[in-house]
Enzyme design. Structure first.
Site, PDB file in Angstrom:
ATOM      1  N   GLN A 127       0.954  -1.231  -0.139  1.00 41.30           N
ATOM      2  CA  GLN A 127       0.123  -0.033  -0.030  1.00 41.30           C
ATOM      3  C   GLN A 127       0.761   1.395  -0.074  1.00 41.30           C
ATOM      4  O   GLN A 127       1.679   1.201   0.727  1.00 41.30           O
ATOM      5  CB  GLN A 127      -0.760  -0.165   1.088  1.00 41.30           C
ATOM      6  CG  GLN A 127      -1.652   1.152   1.487  1.00 41.30           C
ATOM      7  CD  GLN A 127      -1.216   2.307   2.289  1.00 41.30           C
ATOM      8  OE1 GLN A 127      -0.156   2.012   3.009  1.00 41.30           O
ATOM      9  NE2 GLN A 127      -1.788   3.470   2.357  1.00 41.30           N
ATOM     10  N   HIS A 277     -12.398   4.965   4.476  1.00 44.58           N
ATOM     11  CA  HIS A 277     -11.370   4.665   5.518  1.00 44.58           C
ATOM     12  C   HIS A 277     -11.792   4.283   6.970  1.00 44.58           C
ATOM     13  O   HIS A 277     -11.203   4.898   7.958  1.00 44.58           O
ATOM     14  CB  HIS A 277     -10.427   5.994   5.700  1.00 44.58           C
ATOM     15  CG  HIS A 277      -9.040   5.664   5.940  1.00 44.58           C
ATOM     16  ND1 HIS A 277      -8.128   5.357   5.045  1.00 44.58           N
ATOM     17  CD2 HIS A 277      -8.203   5.593   7.155  1.00 44.58           C
ATOM     18  CE1 HIS A 277      -6.879   5.193   5.486  1.00 44.58           C
ATOM     19  NE2 HIS A 277      -6.978   5.053   6.768  1.00 44.58           N
ATOM     20  N   ILE A 311     -17.422  -4.141   8.021  1.00 41.90           N
ATOM     21  CA  ILE A 311     -17.556  -5.154   7.906  1.00 41.90           C
ATOM     22  C   ILE A 311     -17.353  -6.001   9.367  1.00 41.90           C
ATOM     23  O   ILE A 311     -16.339  -5.868   9.834  1.00 41.90           O
ATOM     24  CB  ILE A 311     -16.755  -6.218   6.890  1.00 41.90           C
ATOM     25  CG1 ILE A 311     -16.898  -5.397   5.453  1.00 41.90           C
ATOM     26  CG2 ILE A 311     -16.733  -7.330   6.949  1.00 41.90           C
ATOM     27  CD1 ILE A 311     -18.338  -5.809   4.961  1.00 41.90           C
ATOM     28  N   GLY A 331     -10.486  -4.263   8.438  1.00 39.81           N
ATOM     29  CA  GLY A 331      -9.317  -3.599   9.157  1.00 39.81           C
ATOM     30  C   GLY A 331      -9.585  -4.107  10.611  1.00 39.81           C
ATOM     31  O   GLY A 331      -8.749  -4.816  11.291  1.00 39.81           O
ATOM     32  N   ARG A 332     -10.526  -3.183  11.237  1.00 44.53           N
ATOM     33  CA  ARG A 332     -10.534  -3.324  12.697  1.00 44.53           C
ATOM     34  C   ARG A 332     -10.860  -4.719  13.080  1.00 44.53           C
ATOM     35  O   ARG A 332     -10.270  -5.171  14.254  1.00 44.53           O
ATOM     36  CB  ARG A 332     -11.699  -2.295  13.219  1.00 44.53           C
ATOM     37  CG  ARG A 332     -11.165  -0.843  13.171  1.00 44.53           C
ATOM     38  CD  ARG A 332     -12.409  -0.080  13.706  1.00 44.53           C
ATOM     39  NE  ARG A 332     -12.296   1.406  13.595  1.00 44.53           N
ATOM     40  CZ  ARG A 332     -12.465   2.089  12.703  1.00 44.53           C
ATOM     41  NH1 ARG A 332     -13.161   1.724  11.739  1.00 44.53           N
ATOM     42  NH2 ARG A 332     -12.050   3.492  12.841  1.00 44.53           N
TER      43      ARG A 332
END
Length: 388
Positions: A127, A277, A311, A331-332
């Site tokens: 990334q 984000h 999600i 992510g989290r």
């Protein structure tokens, strides 16, 4: 099984109990009032299913292909920076993703170097942000090639937030003696987290090794962050130039508007991620799943579409796929799994999502994720947002 949890919500609860307050607060990271952060998950709850009860498929296929990579389920690891929740950080996440047959995105701001992560999981995307000079960006792309990255993820859905209503975490630029003394009370309240790092023989790493320039010291996270803030934002011509320099898969992350999706296609990208984000961009931006249907209708036949932000369940993944995404990025959810139980915790999160995807397909009477259509989702009036 020891350490096993049954939901992502339980992984989050365990992460909160295990992590020092500042570290856990950094994972929440919604900007300003957190309107977008909340909407990312609330939006999925507003979507419904209409399940069948007979004629259901005995087997369900979850595998797909994203940016030339075959993956066993439509869930990829989204790049997140400085994973100080666990000593093994991104390497543990990469191993977990490889064990479950999926790909990982490695942040430029990661605490582990690219070659260690690609060794742990060959299906690694690197990334990048638009930061520094064009020459420095070319060097980072060469670094990605040398590190065996399978493709690039270029992140644009991040703007500087001046604060959060519930308080921004106090994170030091480096863990020197002064910082350790200041954070000692927090660390002592979470002895298991401290013990993990003590056993590893190293402190939480707040540097960005993937952004090191030749002949210079490895920058700190905030040093690199400062370079990003001082770099003028890119134009669409800049994005097209960046794409021309990379001859492999290229994902542009941060699309929320239809006109931007079309410009991304014109720039020649392989894929886009519909994203805000995780609520850490411009607050009150709607949840990406609200913007997804209009974007999929506009460009879904021209580019691969992914979705990230919000999600938490396998059913969320199925709703996103039905509305036009090829796959999602998390992510989290995996960071909470990493904090709760290391590599096994990330594998646990992926297993939870896999099970939820399979259950939703069963109830909908679908034998494959590729059979999903918008008709599988009940979309309430006024739900979708066709931005521009």
């Amino acid at each position: 099984m020891s350490g096993w949890f049954e939901t992502v919500a339980e992984a989050q609860r365990r992460a909160e109990r295990r992590l020092p307050k500042s570290v856990y607060s950094a994972l929440l990271a919604g900007s300003e009032k957190g309107v977008s952060y909340r909407d990312n998950t609330d939006a999925f709850e507003q979507l419904g299913f209409a399940p069948h009860i007979a004629g259901l498929s005995a087997k369900r296929a979850l595998a797909t292909k994203v940016m030339a990579q075959e993956i066993s389920l439509p869930v990829l690891i989204s790049p997140t920076g400085v994973q100080a929740v666990h000593p093994d950080g991104e390497v543990a996440v990469a191993r977990a993703a490889a064990a479950r047959g999926t790909a990982i995105g490695l942040s430029s701001f990661a605490s582990k170097p690219l070659d260690e992560v690609t060794t742990a999981n060959p299906q690694t995307f690197f990334q990048m942000y638009w930061m520094g000079s064009r020459d420095s960006m070319l060097r980072r792309m060469e670094y990605a090639r040398d590190g065996r990255a399978k493709g690039l993820i270029v992140t644009l859905d991040w703007s500087f937030s001046h604060g959060r209503d519930w308080g921004s975490p106090n994170i030091p630029e480096r863990l020197d003696l002064k910082a350790m003394l200041r954070f000692a009370p927090e660390g002592l309240t979470r002895p298991r987290w401290l013990l993990d790092f003590a056993r590893s023989g190293r402190l939480p790493d707040l540097t960005a090794p993937n952004l090191a320039e030749p002949g210079q010291d490895t920058p700190t996270f905030f040093g690199a962050y400062g370079e990003w803030m001082q770099t003028p934002p890119p134009s669409w011509e800049d994005i097209a130039w960046l794409r021309e320099q990379w001859n492999g898969p290229f994902l542009l992350k941060g699309i929320i508007r239809v006109d931007d999706a079309r410009r991304a296609v014109d720039a020649g990208v392989t894929a886009i991620s519909v994203s805000n984000h995780g609520g850490n961009n411009l607050d009150t931006t709607p949840a990406p799943v609200r913007a997804l249907p209009a974007i999929a209708e506009a460009v879904g036949d021209q580019v691969e579409i992914l979705l990230d932000s919000g999600i938490r369940r396998g059913s969320d993944v199925v709703k996103a796929l039905a509305l036009g995404a090829r796959a999602v990025m998390i992510g989290r959810a995996y960071l909470w799994g990493l904090a709760a139980n290391g590599q096994a915790g990330v594998e646990n999160v992926l297993d939870i999502l896999r099970g939820g995807i399979d259950s939703a397909l069963l109830g909908l009477g679908r034998s494959s994720i590729h059979e999903l259509t918008p008709d599988d989702v009940l979309v309430p009036p006024g739900f979708s947002r066709a931005l521009a």
